[in-house]
Write an enzyme that holds these catalytic residues in place. Structure first.
Site, PDB file in Angstrom:
ATOM      1  N   TRP A   1     -85.858 -12.937 -18.233  1.00 45.54           N
ATOM      2  CA  TRP A   1     -85.541 -13.261 -19.622  1.00 45.54           C
ATOM      3  C   TRP A   1     -85.261 -14.750 -19.786  1.00 45.54           C
ATOM      4  CZ3 TRP A   1     -81.558  -8.805 -20.604  1.00 45.54           C
ATOM      5  CH2 TRP A   1     -82.251  -7.597 -20.817  1.00 45.54           C
TER       6      TRP A   1
ATOM      7  N   HIS B   1     -97.319 -14.186 -17.599  1.00 49.43           N
ATOM      8  CA  HIS B   1     -97.550 -12.772 -17.300  1.00 49.43           C
ATOM      9  C   HIS B   1     -98.682 -12.576 -16.292  1.00 49.43           C
ATOM     10  CE1 HIS B   1     -94.686 -12.064 -20.496  1.00 49.43           C
ATOM     11  NE2 HIS B   1     -94.619 -10.815 -20.057  1.00 49.43           N
TER      12      HIS B   1
ATOM     13  N   TYR C   1     -98.012  -0.148 -19.262  1.00 46.87           N
ATOM     14  CA  TYR C   1     -97.341  -1.176 -20.051  1.00 46.87           C
ATOM     15  C   TYR C   1     -98.390  -2.166 -20.558  1.00 46.87           C
ATOM     16  CZ  TYR C   1     -93.264  -4.231 -21.036  1.00 46.87           C
ATOM     17  OH  TYR C   1     -92.282  -4.980 -21.616  1.00 46.87           O
TER      18      TYR C   1
END
Length: 104
Positions: A77, A22, A41
């Site tokens: 993903w 991230h 977020y």
């Protein structure tokens, strides 16, 4: 703006790798999320349980429906599926959370 919250689960010992990925988030993923109206977020980790807690704001909740079909999202993903619980399509196993209290 609507605020949404969810939880996911990391595999044991994968917190540092999750954080690293991230910290190096792809610019095209950031652009996709922002284009979808997502802002503010945040993702937090409960280190005792490996549960991730996320929250974000979205301008139009219907805009979220197209994200699972986007190739950038699908690639992300797949990139993350080796370190967290995932579905057969590589999307994270995610559960929405119900808001119980808000202090402005």
């Amino acid at each position: 703006m609507q605020q949404l919250a969810f939880k996911m689960k990391l595999f044991p010992g994968k917190a540092q790798e999750y954080k690293k990925r991230h910290d190096e988030i792809w610019p095209e993923l950031v652009a996709l999320l922002k284009q979808s109206g997502i802002s503010d977020y945040y993702i937090y980790l409960d280190e005792e349980t490996n549960i991730l807690f996320g929250t974000y704001k979205v301008a139009d909740i219907d805009a979220l429906e197209v994200l699972p079909r986007n190739p950038v999202m699908q690639k992300w993903w797949q990139h993350m599926s080796d370190i967290m619980e995932s579905n057969t399509d590589h999307s994270p196993v995610s559960s929405p959370l119900v808001g119980m209290f808000y202090l402005e």
